[in-house]
Design an enzyme around this catalytic site. Structure first.
Site, mmCIF file in Angstrom:
data_model
loop_
_atom_site.group_PDB
_atom_site.id
_atom_site.type_symbol
_atom_site.label_atom_id
_atom_site.label_comp_id
_atom_site.label_asym_id
_atom_site.label_seq_id
_atom_site.Cartn_x
_atom_site.Cartn_y
_atom_site.Cartn_z
ATOM 1 N N GLY A 157 5.925 1.342 6.283
ATOM 2 C CA GLY A 157 5.127 2.400 5.670
ATOM 3 C C GLY A 157 4.396 1.987 4.419
ATOM 4 O O GLY A 157 3.730 2.798 3.767
ATOM 5 N N ILE A 158 4.510 0.696 4.044
ATOM 6 C CA ILE A 158 3.793 0.245 2.840
ATOM 7 C C ILE A 158 2.811 -0.868 3.191
ATOM 8 O O ILE A 158 2.471 -1.717 2.374
ATOM 9 C CB ILE A 158 4.768 -0.210 1.724
ATOM 10 C CG1 ILE A 158 5.830 -1.167 2.260
ATOM 11 C CG2 ILE A 158 5.409 0.999 1.068
ATOM 12 C CD1 ILE A 158 6.754 -1.729 1.168
ATOM 13 N N GLY A 159 2.366 -0.827 4.462
ATOM 14 C CA GLY A 159 1.243 -1.666 4.857
ATOM 15 C C GLY A 159 1.520 -3.144 4.874
ATOM 16 O O GLY A 159 0.607 -3.949 4.715
ATOM 17 N N GLY A 217 2.136 -5.625 7.170
ATOM 18 C CA GLY A 217 1.304 -6.464 8.023
ATOM 19 C C GLY A 217 -0.168 -6.249 7.740
ATOM 20 O O GLY A 217 -0.954 -7.186 7.727
ATOM 21 N N PRO A 232 9.431 -5.387 3.349
ATOM 22 C CA PRO A 232 10.055 -5.137 4.643
ATOM 23 C C PRO A 232 8.985 -4.746 5.666
ATOM 24 O O PRO A 232 7.999 -4.068 5.319
ATOM 25 C CB PRO A 232 11.012 -3.968 4.377
ATOM 26 C CG PRO A 232 10.642 -3.417 3.061
ATOM 27 C CD PRO A 232 9.893 -4.446 2.311
ATOM 28 N N ALA A 233 9.144 -5.228 6.915
ATOM 29 C CA ALA A 233 8.136 -4.961 7.946
ATOM 30 C C ALA A 233 8.313 -3.554 8.505
ATOM 31 O O ALA A 233 9.376 -2.951 8.391
ATOM 32 C CB ALA A 233 8.281 -5.977 9.080
ATOM 33 N N ALA A 234 7.225 -3.020 9.093
ATOM 34 C CA ALA A 234 7.230 -1.692 9.736
ATOM 35 C C ALA A 234 7.839 -0.657 8.803
ATOM 36 O O ALA A 234 8.760 0.081 9.164
ATOM 37 C CB ALA A 234 8.017 -1.765 11.037
ATOM 38 N N ASP A 286 -4.957 0.560 8.554
ATOM 39 C CA ASP A 286 -4.698 0.371 7.114
ATOM 40 C C ASP A 286 -5.420 -0.838 6.535
ATOM 41 O O ASP A 286 -5.429 -1.049 5.328
ATOM 42 C CB ASP A 286 -3.191 0.155 6.887
ATOM 43 C CG ASP A 286 -2.455 1.481 6.743
ATOM 44 O OD1 ASP A 286 -1.206 1.470 6.771
ATOM 45 O OD2 ASP A 286 -3.121 2.515 6.606
ATOM 46 N N LYS A 332 0.870 -1.182 0.000
ATOM 47 C CA LYS A 332 0.000 0.000 0.000
ATOM 48 C C LYS A 332 0.897 1.219 0.000
ATOM 49 O O LYS A 332 1.812 1.303 0.822
ATOM 50 C CB LYS A 332 -0.879 -0.022 1.266
ATOM 51 C CG LYS A 332 -1.645 1.239 1.575
ATOM 52 C CD LYS A 332 -0.971 2.268 2.486
ATOM 53 C CE LYS A 332 -0.278 1.805 3.663
ATOM 54 N NZ LYS A 332 0.378 2.918 4.460
ATOM 55 N N SER A 369 -1.628 -5.360 4.913
ATOM 56 C CA SER A 369 -2.044 -5.996 3.662
ATOM 57 C C SER A 369 -2.103 -7.512 3.831
ATOM 58 O O SER A 369 -2.976 -8.185 3.280
ATOM 59 C CB SER A 369 -1.066 -5.624 2.539
ATOM 60 O OG SER A 369 -1.651 -5.911 1.276
HETATM 61 C C1 CDM Z 1 0.420 5.711 8.618
HETATM 62 C C2 CDM Z 1 -0.566 4.833 7.928
HETATM 63 O O1 CDM Z 1 0.075 3.649 7.485
HETATM 64 C C3 CDM Z 1 -1.145 5.562 6.725
HETATM 65 O O2 CDM Z 1 -1.884 4.700 5.912
HETATM 66 C C4 CDM Z 1 -1.687 4.445 8.866
HETATM 67 O O3 CDM Z 1 -2.317 5.559 9.389
HETATM 68 C C5 CDM Z 1 -1.190 3.573 10.006
HETATM 69 O O4 CDM Z 1 -1.917 2.395 9.879
HETATM 70 P P1 CDM Z 1 -1.515 1.135 10.763
HETATM 71 O O5 CDM Z 1 -0.051 0.870 10.664
HETATM 72 O O6 CDM Z 1 -2.474 0.035 10.409
HETATM 73 O O7 CDM Z 1 -1.797 1.723 12.209
HETATM 74 P P2 CDM Z 1 -2.328 0.912 13.452
HETATM 75 O O8 CDM Z 1 -1.542 -0.356 13.578
HETATM 76 O O9 CDM Z 1 -3.813 0.881 13.407
HETATM 77 O O10 CDM Z 1 -1.900 1.948 14.619
HETATM 78 C C6 CDM Z 1 -0.583 1.995 15.052
HETATM 79 C C7 CDM Z 1 -0.467 3.268 15.859
HETATM 80 O O11 CDM Z 1 -0.362 4.372 14.954
HETATM 81 C C8 CDM Z 1 -1.073 5.505 15.475
HETATM 82 N N1 CDM Z 1 -2.121 5.889 14.506
HETATM 83 C C9 CDM Z 1 -2.474 5.038 13.489
HETATM 84 C C10 CDM Z 1 -3.436 5.456 12.573
HETATM 85 C C11 CDM Z 1 -4.017 6.720 12.749
HETATM 86 N N2 CDM Z 1 -4.967 7.165 11.897
HETATM 87 N N3 CDM Z 1 -3.657 7.527 13.790
HETATM 88 C C12 CDM Z 1 -2.715 7.131 14.669
HETATM 89 O O12 CDM Z 1 -2.390 7.873 15.609
HETATM 90 C C13 CDM Z 1 -1.637 5.073 16.835
HETATM 91 O O13 CDM Z 1 -0.696 5.420 17.819
HETATM 92 C C14 CDM Z 1 -1.710 3.578 16.692
HETATM 93 O O14 CDM Z 1 -1.644 2.926 17.952
HETATM 94 N N1 ATP Z 2 2.191 -10.182 8.753
HETATM 95 C C1 ATP Z 2 3.105 -9.346 9.283
HETATM 96 N N2 ATP Z 2 4.087 -8.843 8.512
HETATM 97 C C2 ATP Z 2 5.000 -7.998 9.045
HETATM 98 N N3 ATP Z 2 5.022 -7.596 10.323
HETATM 99 C C3 ATP Z 2 4.052 -8.093 11.127
HETATM 100 C C4 ATP Z 2 3.055 -8.976 10.647
HETATM 101 N N4 ATP Z 2 2.223 -9.267 11.669
HETATM 102 C C5 ATP Z 2 2.678 -8.599 12.732
HETATM 103 N N5 ATP Z 2 3.789 -7.900 12.440
HETATM 104 C C6 ATP Z 2 4.502 -7.045 13.392
HETATM 105 O O1 ATP Z 2 3.991 -5.718 13.141
HETATM 106 C C7 ATP Z 2 5.049 -4.783 13.140
HETATM 107 C C8 ATP Z 2 4.660 -3.698 12.174
HETATM 108 O O2 ATP Z 2 4.870 -4.220 10.881
HETATM 109 P P1 ATP Z 2 3.896 -3.901 9.704
HETATM 110 O O3 ATP Z 2 4.460 -4.510 8.474
HETATM 111 O O4 ATP Z 2 2.488 -4.191 10.110
HETATM 112 O O5 ATP Z 2 3.976 -2.373 9.565
HETATM 113 P P2 ATP Z 2 3.246 -1.756 8.337
HETATM 114 O O6 ATP Z 2 1.969 -2.525 8.058
HETATM 115 O O7 ATP Z 2 4.303 -1.647 7.291
HETATM 116 O O8 ATP Z 2 2.772 -0.432 8.888
HETATM 117 P P3 ATP Z 2 2.965 0.919 8.208
HETATM 118 O O9 ATP Z 2 2.647 0.719 6.741
HETATM 119 O O10 ATP Z 2 2.028 1.792 8.926
HETATM 120 O O11 ATP Z 2 4.430 1.170 8.492
HETATM 121 C C9 ATP Z 2 6.290 -5.552 12.733
HETATM 122 O O12 ATP Z 2 7.418 -5.018 13.367
HETATM 123 C C10 ATP Z 2 5.998 -6.995 13.171
HETATM 124 O O13 ATP Z 2 6.634 -7.286 14.384
#
Ligand code: CDM
Ligand code: ATP
Length: 288
Positions: A96-98, A100, A92-94, A131, A11, A102
């Site tokens: 910014g491209i969703g 977990g 890559p985890a965490a 997300d 994403k 997705s």
């Molecule tokens: C930054 C984005 O990726 C943009 O699409 C999303 O807003 C974040 O989506 P996400 O990773 O699924 O976020 P979540 O796992 O629901 O929330 C992680 C943490 O991010 C913060 N969070 C997330 C979404 C949002 N609209 N406001 C927030 O303040 C909150 O502290 C929350 O506890």
């Molecule tokens: N299926 C998964 N893939 C990757 N990380 C996961 C998964 N399930 C749980 N996690 C945990 O969630 C944390 C956040 O990773 P995730 O990939 O969800 O971030 P993200 O979806 O990329 O969030 P954002 O796009 O907002 O950065 C990781 O550090 C990992 O420990």
């Protein structure tokens, strides 16, 4: 019973404006999202109970226990036929491209297909992650609210390069570090004809999480500079809460050449190329 394969596309937030904050601390967003032809892959096979195996080039550090969003998502369907789930991590985890999120959406699509029941929806899905709702139907959309209010948007395919410097960025920490939580919304989204029109419109929008993310992980500024310097790059911006950044290019060929040039210069970074847009067809559960 059948086995299913489900693609979980990356994403990308092409623009992300933070317009307010709710009582519960979640931020109100106004974002334009599109999906990449690169992502993770899930395979679901019928089984007594739910289990998860994680493999793939980006599997290091990804949990296989109940904290994995894939298992949390699959559990939403409650008691009934289980599934042995294999997650092939390519994003890559965490980052910014969703990643977990997705994966969770793909697990919801896969379990609904396996059990032949309606796709999960509503508050329980939002609880998995802000997300997740947008990833359930991975096509371009304007997302508002905390990310759960979706308005489909017609976008021309956008040739792109995605780059991650292999630095994990904590989403909550980035939101916390925002200088202002009440910023102007995006401009109205016109009906774009060419990719160039969309890029010109995007250039006038922002990612409000970019400045705090750069402050937390300065290497993001290096990624943005490296993308901007690539031949044919028309726009470089961070996606979501980072650290992944994207560059938009004038053609698929330019994006492919740019990604090859960047990968040679920065072999330690993760990168991919492809046209951002509608991945809904590719992400539909496929019988194996
Ligand atoms: C930054 C984005 O990726 C943009 O699409 C999303 O807003 C974040 O989506 P996400 O990773 O699924 O976020 P979540 O796992 O629901 O929330 C992680 C943490 O991010 C913060 N969070 C997330 C979404 C949002 N609209 N406001 C927030 O303040 C909150 O502290 C929350 O506890
Ligand atoms: N299926 C998964 N893939 C990757 N990380 C996961 C998964 N399930 C749980 N996690 C945990 O969630 C944390 C956040 O990773 P995730 O990939 O969800 O971030 P993200 O979806 O990329 O969030 P954002 O796009 O907002 O950065 C990781 O550090 C990992 O420990």
């Amino acid at each position: 019973m059948s086995q299913f394969e489900v693609f979980a596309p990356a994403k990308v937030n092409l623009a992300l404006h933070v317009t307010g904050q709710r009582e519960d601390g979640y931020h109100l967003l106004d974002s334009l999202v599109a999906f990449a032809p690169v992502g993770d892959m899930l395979q679901l096979s019928p089984a007594e109970s739910l289990s998860l195996k994680v493999t793939g080039p980006e599997s290091r550090g990804v949990p296989e226990g109940p904290e994995n969003l894939v298992l949390k998502a699959a559990a939403l369907y409650g008691p009934g036929p289980g599934a042995a789930i294999h997650l092939d991590k390519c994003l890559p985890a965490a980052s910014g491209i969703g990643g977990g999120s997705s994966d969770a959406a793909a697990a919801l699509r896969g379990m609904a297909a396996l059990r032949d029941v309606a796709l999960a929806s509503g508050a329980a899905v939002v609880k998995l992650g802000a997300d997740v709702p947008m990833c359930l139907d991975p096509r371009p959309a304007r997302t508002e609210g905390i990310g759960e209010e979706l308005t489909p948007v017609a976008l021309p395919p956008l040739p792109a390069v995605l780059v991650n410097p292999r630095v994990e960025v904590s989403t909550p920490a980035v939101f916390k570090a925002l200088a202002s939580k009440t910023n102007p919304a995006m401009e109205p989204i016109p009906a774009f004809v060419e990719a160039a029109d969309c890029i010109a419109w995007l250039a006038r929008q922002r990612n409000d999480l970019q400045p705090p993310a750069v402050a937390l992980a300065p290497v993001i500024a290096e990624v943005l500079a490296a993308l901007s310097a690539l031949p044919g790059c028309k726009l470089a911006r961070m996606s979501g809460s980072g650290a992944t950044c994207f560059g938009l290019f004038e053609s698929d060929a330019a994006a492919e050449a740019a990604q090859a040039q960047l990968a040679a210069a920065q072999p330690g970074w993760w990168s991919a190329h492809g046209a951002l847009g509608d991945q809904a067809a590719k992400a539909a559960p496929r019988l194996r």
